[in-house]
Scaffold this motif. Sequence first.
Motif, PDB file in Angstrom:
ATOM      1  N   VAL A  90      -1.022  -0.698  -9.123  1.00  0.00           N
ATOM      2  CA  VAL A  90      -2.349  -0.619  -8.507  1.00  0.00           C
ATOM      3  C   VAL A  90      -2.351  -1.505  -7.273  1.00  0.00           C
ATOM      4  O   VAL A  90      -1.584  -2.469  -7.181  1.00  0.00           O
ATOM      5  N   LEU A  91      -3.235  -1.201  -6.335  1.00  0.00           N
ATOM      6  CA  LEU A  91      -3.494  -2.105  -5.231  1.00  0.00           C
ATOM      7  C   LEU A  91      -4.435  -3.197  -5.707  1.00  0.00           C
ATOM      8  O   LEU A  91      -5.225  -2.990  -6.631  1.00  0.00           O
ATOM      9  N   PRO A  92      -4.394  -4.379  -5.106  1.00  0.00           N
ATOM     10  CA  PRO A  92      -5.330  -5.423  -5.500  1.00  0.00           C
ATOM     11  C   PRO A  92      -6.775  -4.933  -5.404  1.00  0.00           C
ATOM     12  O   PRO A  92      -7.170  -4.316  -4.418  1.00  0.00           O
ATOM     13  N   GLY A  93      -7.528  -5.194  -6.444  1.00  0.00           N
ATOM     14  CA  GLY A  93      -8.915  -4.762  -6.480  1.00  0.00           C
ATOM     15  C   GLY A  93      -9.146  -3.435  -7.163  1.00  0.00           C
ATOM     16  O   GLY A  93     -10.291  -3.083  -7.487  1.00  0.00           O
ATOM     17  N   GLY A 162      -9.104  -9.984  -6.975  1.00  0.00           N
ATOM     18  CA  GLY A 162      -8.653 -11.375  -6.958  1.00  0.00           C
ATOM     19  C   GLY A 162      -7.237 -11.579  -7.442  1.00  0.00           C
ATOM     20  O   GLY A 162      -6.719 -12.701  -7.369  1.00  0.00           O
ATOM     21  N   TRP A 163      -6.586 -10.532  -7.944  1.00  0.00           N
ATOM     22  CA  TRP A 163      -5.200 -10.671  -8.393  1.00  0.00           C
ATOM     23  C   TRP A 163      -4.263 -10.627  -7.185  1.00  0.00           C
ATOM     24  O   TRP A 163      -4.302  -9.684  -6.397  1.00  0.00           O
ATOM     25  N   PRO A 164      -3.375 -11.578  -7.027  1.00  0.00           N
ATOM     26  CA  PRO A 164      -2.396 -11.508  -5.938  1.00  0.00           C
ATOM     27  C   PRO A 164      -1.386 -10.384  -6.192  1.00  0.00           C
ATOM     28  O   PRO A 164      -1.119 -10.004  -7.338  1.00  0.00           O
ATOM     29  N   GLU A 165      -0.832  -9.866  -5.110  1.00  0.00           N
ATOM     30  CA  GLU A 165       0.245  -8.884  -5.242  1.00  0.00           C
ATOM     31  C   GLU A 165       1.389  -9.495  -6.048  1.00  0.00           C
ATOM     32  O   GLU A 165       1.661 -10.684  -5.959  1.00  0.00           O
ATOM     33  N   GLY A 166       2.058  -8.668  -6.827  1.00  0.00           N
ATOM     34  CA  GLY A 166       3.199  -9.171  -7.577  1.00  0.00           C
ATOM     35  C   GLY A 166       3.487  -8.345  -8.806  1.00  0.00           C
ATOM     36  O   GLY A 166       2.825  -7.338  -9.087  1.00  0.00           O
ATOM     37  N   ALA A 167       4.500  -8.782  -9.546  1.00  0.00           N
ATOM     38  CA  ALA A 167       4.880  -8.158 -10.813  1.00  0.00           C
ATOM     39  C   ALA A 167       4.177  -8.897 -11.941  1.00  0.00           C
ATOM     40  O   ALA A 167       4.204 -10.128 -12.001  1.00  0.00           O
ATOM     41  N   VAL A 187       1.086  -5.062  -9.228  1.00  0.00           N
ATOM     42  CA  VAL A 187       0.017  -5.058  -8.226  1.00  0.00           C
ATOM     43  C   VAL A 187       0.726  -4.955  -6.888  1.00  0.00           C
ATOM     44  O   VAL A 187       1.320  -5.917  -6.395  1.00  0.00           O
ATOM     45  N   ARG A 188       0.718  -3.776  -6.335  1.00  0.00           N
ATOM     46  CA  ARG A 188       1.596  -3.447  -5.217  1.00  0.00           C
ATOM     47  C   ARG A 188       0.979  -3.828  -3.868  1.00  0.00           C
ATOM     48  O   ARG A 188      -0.227  -4.047  -3.736  1.00  0.00           O
ATOM     49  N   SER A 189       1.846  -3.873  -2.869  1.00  0.00           N
ATOM     50  CA  SER A 189       1.457  -4.209  -1.503  1.00  0.00           C
ATOM     51  C   SER A 189       1.114  -2.941  -0.737  1.00  0.00           C
ATOM     52  O   SER A 189       1.845  -1.946  -0.802  1.00  0.00           O
ATOM     53  N   ALA A 190       0.018  -2.975   0.004  1.00  0.00           N
ATOM     54  CA  ALA A 190      -0.368  -1.825   0.812  1.00  0.00           C
ATOM     55  C   ALA A 190       0.539  -1.676   2.028  1.00  0.00           C
ATOM     56  O   ALA A 190       0.760  -0.571   2.522  1.00  0.00           O
ATOM     57  N   SER A 191       1.077  -2.800   2.521  1.00  0.00           N
ATOM     58  CA  SER A 191       1.964  -2.780   3.674  1.00  0.00           C
ATOM     59  C   SER A 191       3.196  -3.617   3.370  1.00  0.00           C
ATOM     60  O   SER A 191       3.114  -4.646   2.687  1.00  0.00           O
ATOM     61  N   THR A 192       4.321  -3.188   3.895  1.00  0.00           N
ATOM     62  CA  THR A 192       5.566  -3.935   3.708  1.00  0.00           C
ATOM     63  C   THR A 192       6.120  -4.459   5.026  1.00  0.00           C
ATOM     64  O   THR A 192       7.188  -5.052   5.047  1.00  0.00           O
ATOM     65  N   LEU A 264       7.299 -11.656   0.814  1.00  0.00           N
ATOM     66  CA  LEU A 264       7.648 -10.573  -0.093  1.00  0.00           C
ATOM     67  C   LEU A 264       6.540  -9.532  -0.165  1.00  0.00           C
ATOM     68  O   LEU A 264       5.358  -9.854  -0.032  1.00  0.00           O
ATOM     69  N   ALA A 265       6.946  -8.307  -0.387  1.00  0.00           N
ATOM     70  CA  ALA A 265       6.029  -7.227  -0.740  1.00  0.00           C
ATOM     71  C   ALA A 265       6.506  -6.652  -2.058  1.00  0.00           C
ATOM     72  O   ALA A 265       7.704  -6.654  -2.355  1.00  0.00           O
ATOM     73  N   TYR A 266       5.578  -6.147  -2.856  1.00  0.00           N
ATOM     74  CA  TYR A 266       5.897  -5.618  -4.179  1.00  0.00           C
ATOM     75  C   TYR A 266       5.524  -4.140  -4.257  1.00  0.00           C
ATOM     76  O   TYR A 266       4.440  -3.737  -3.826  1.00  0.00           O
ATOM     77  N   THR A 267       6.430  -3.364  -4.828  1.00  0.00           N
ATOM     78  CA  THR A 267       6.158  -1.949  -5.018  1.00  0.00           C
ATOM     79  C   THR A 267       7.050  -1.434  -6.146  1.00  0.00           C
ATOM     80  O   THR A 267       7.768  -2.202  -6.790  1.00  0.00           O
ATOM     81  N   THR A 268       7.004  -0.137  -6.388  1.00  0.00           N
ATOM     82  CA  THR A 268       7.874   0.510  -7.367  1.00  0.00           C
ATOM     83  C   THR A 268       8.557   1.702  -6.716  1.00  0.00           C
ATOM     84  O   THR A 268       8.111   2.196  -5.666  1.00  0.00           O
TER      85      THR A 268
END
Length: 521
Positions: A90-93, A162-167, A187-192, A264-268
């Motif tokens: 998910v994206l944050p929020g 309020g959750w930071p991006e990350g695993a 919680v994935r990043s919208a931009s890398t 860092l950016a997080y995604t799958t």
Amino acid sequence: MAEPTRRKVLGLGLVAAAATSCGTRHPAAAPQPTPDAQGTPGTADPTGPQHTGLKGAAPSEQSLPGNPDWRITDPGTPGAVEGFADRVSVLPGETFGLHVSTPAAAFTVSAYRMGWYGGARARLVWRREQVPGGKQAAPHVDQATRTVLTGWQRTLAVDTTGWPEGAYLLRLDAADGSGRSYVPITVRSASTAGKTVVMSAPATWQAYNEWGGYSLYNGPTGTLATRSLRVVFDRPHDYDHGAGRFLVYEAPLIALAEQLGLPLAYTTGIDVAREPGLLHGARAVLSLGHDEYWSPEQRANVVAARDAGTNLAVLGANCCFRRVRFEPTELGPDRTVVCYKDAWAQDPGHQAGAPATTDFRVGPGADPESSMLGVIYDGYPVDAPYVVTSPGHWAFEGTGLAAGASFPHLVGVEYDKVDTAFPTPRPIEVLAHSPVVCEGRRSHSDTAYYTVPSGAGVFATGTMRWVEALDAHGSGVHGIDAPAGDVVRKVTENVLRLFAAGPAGRTHPAQDNLAAVYGTA
């Protein structure tokens, strides 16, 4: 030929991740659903130290206190509490649904962001206590594809504001103390852009998930003949108390990357497949310890990023071996991993025009993974020393190693090599050339580095034990000792730092040495 049955391997309960053996070149009535409730923010550690920086500046994520109590050391009674999220990321929020089954009257769910917090591996970001529990229906199996289906109702809606991006690992604790388990989510990043991308591999975790009695490898008989042809994310994970393969193959690398302070950016891999522009401007993409199952879309988007100057680090082996397709379930898109393997002709999707869900290197539509990785999967199982060939290479800077330096057990349980019988990018440089014997066949595992005209560099370790070895301080991880762990950490740090700076080939072009290593042009 038919794929051999998977085998269990000692050491961290690791399931051997082989795709082929060595020498093979292959082509009840349902209960009432538990009530739905909105999650509420929690506090990480109200008694912990307060962090303040410059006036008006927020503290960095890694400067916050961690919470060592995230670990499950006693999972309790099997099935006491287990669940899954209805989104892989998910994206944050954004809000996701948590589907939980427990005979306990209530349970607590705690969201831990996994990373580096002064040595702790996790921080408590959110908690909800006294969530009403309930035992959900037993799973059933689709007979046509042997897919395990749950049909579980949503228990809780979790708002990630309020959750930071990350695993993340969500920890479920039954209120009566009978059990506890994890649920992974990103919680994935919208931009890398400008960042090093941690690309999690949930499709591979799901391929090995035998919850309900079936995976893409085995069925109830323990043979390939009864395996699933499709598996879904709508079920818990059976491995590592519900964490899937995250703790073994990904968490150690994330901790190191965060410790280094890299952007860092997080995604799958599923997100990369879905969004062609997601990797635009990324400095580097990290494929972690076991990243076997890719869709053609994911591969095409990673290759496009490489050809635009994004570095690629493959920190495992057997990467991008299986070609899959993602399909929806009733809970949402991309919730099914389709992989018919040698039964590809039976796949209705392929019959309708989709690529065959076979190994990438075999037909129809053969596209060997070596054209992206530089190396290619060569066999399983092995347990062999890692042998340094090019100690003067920048990746070994600061290690003090000499040619021939050897580290027991670091190569295994699967391995890759440079093999010019398959498409191989040039120039390519072999850094470690480790002899292996796999079911009587002599071969080598290669750590390799190549560069492309865009300036991107591609680094591949050639062994599946690389990320695990980041945590090797003694003999607890497959017998890998502390010196080997130190070398792996230093080499990984060198790779991550260089790759985070931009196209590595512009400053560190590969120096082709295949003639010296293999005696071939």
